[in-house]
Write a protein that holds these residues in place. Sequence first.
Motif, short mmCIF file in Angstrom:
data_model
loop_
_atom_site.label_atom_id
_atom_site.label_comp_id
_atom_site.label_asym_id
_atom_site.label_seq_id
_atom_site.Cartn_x
_atom_site.Cartn_y
_atom_site.Cartn_z
N PRO A 138 -7.60 -0.37 1.69
CA PRO A 138 -6.39 0.37 1.32
C PRO A 138 -6.42 0.97 -0.08
CG PRO A 138 -5.96 -2.00 1.52
CD PRO A 138 -7.31 -1.76 2.10
N GLU A 139 -7.07 0.30 -1.02
CA GLU A 139 -7.15 0.87 -2.38
C GLU A 139 -7.94 2.18 -2.37
OE1 GLU A 139 -8.63 -1.97 -5.15
OE2 GLU A 139 -6.90 -3.30 -4.96
N LEU B 226 -4.79 7.69 4.29
CA LEU B 226 -4.57 6.25 4.44
C LEU B 226 -5.15 5.76 5.76
CD1 LEU B 226 -0.86 6.00 3.21
CD2 LEU B 226 -2.95 5.62 1.90
N THR C 54 0.83 -1.21 0.00
CA THR C 54 0.00 0.00 0.00
C THR C 54 0.86 1.25 0.00
OG1 THR C 54 -1.80 -1.14 1.15
CG2 THR C 54 -1.79 1.27 1.25
#
Length: 265
Positions: A246-247, A239, A32
């Motif tokens: 996470p995307e 984030l 990520t």
Amino acid sequence: MSRISQAFQQARTNGRPLFVSYLCAGDPSFDTSLAACKSLIEAGADILELGAPFSDPLADGLTNQLAAQRALEGGMTQAKVLDLVREIRKFSEVPVVLYTYYNLVFAPGEADYARQAKEAGVDGFLVLDLPPEEAGSWQKVCADEGLDTVFIVAPTTPTERIAKIASAATGFIYYVSRTGVTGERSELSADLKDSVAQIRSVTDLPLVVGFGVSRPEHVATIGAIADGVVVGSALVNCLASNLEQPEAGVATLKTKAEELIGGLA
């Protein structure tokens, strides 16, 4: 000429300041983190400032402390920080500055660490708890490897010490616009313009301003008086707010970066 010097030279040619983006390396995972770095570059970030996760990040506010904790819990190590830089180098020549603490430099040995960092593609270091008076050996090994040494000036730094800091710095000087630790703020310091002028009176090095920058109008205000704007917590929070997806966090991060960079237009 280093990547950092080239970036500032190009910015001057284009008549615009640089956008310096901060993320903690490995937050919340290696993959990520790499995707997040790529999204920032695609959004237009001029320099990547990567925080090396550390167990006692004394200069960081809660947002970046938690980012470091997530990265460490996810298995991030100092070796993997350099691996992350190597992966970035596969698709980008954007300058990378490591934001770190001296324990992480001292433990492996200054010379070995600087050599490994250079080989990985790092361009410079900001060692938060290493003052110029104690940095002689570190400055030498970095100079030997062609790595820039960035130092911080604070609102409480007297003029005579600013000159000393500037003489030790290469690449650029980082002015922290507020006392205290990192974190988003609703307003910029009222005396920011005067402080920038004071620093410029004793050095010709490029000057970037950070700490508390979270809005396009902040970016615009700083961009009008400095050579670069640093944004960290406002990006890290993108984030942190999407840890289960996470995307989505990376997509949110890119949108936020584009919004902030828009303040430089």
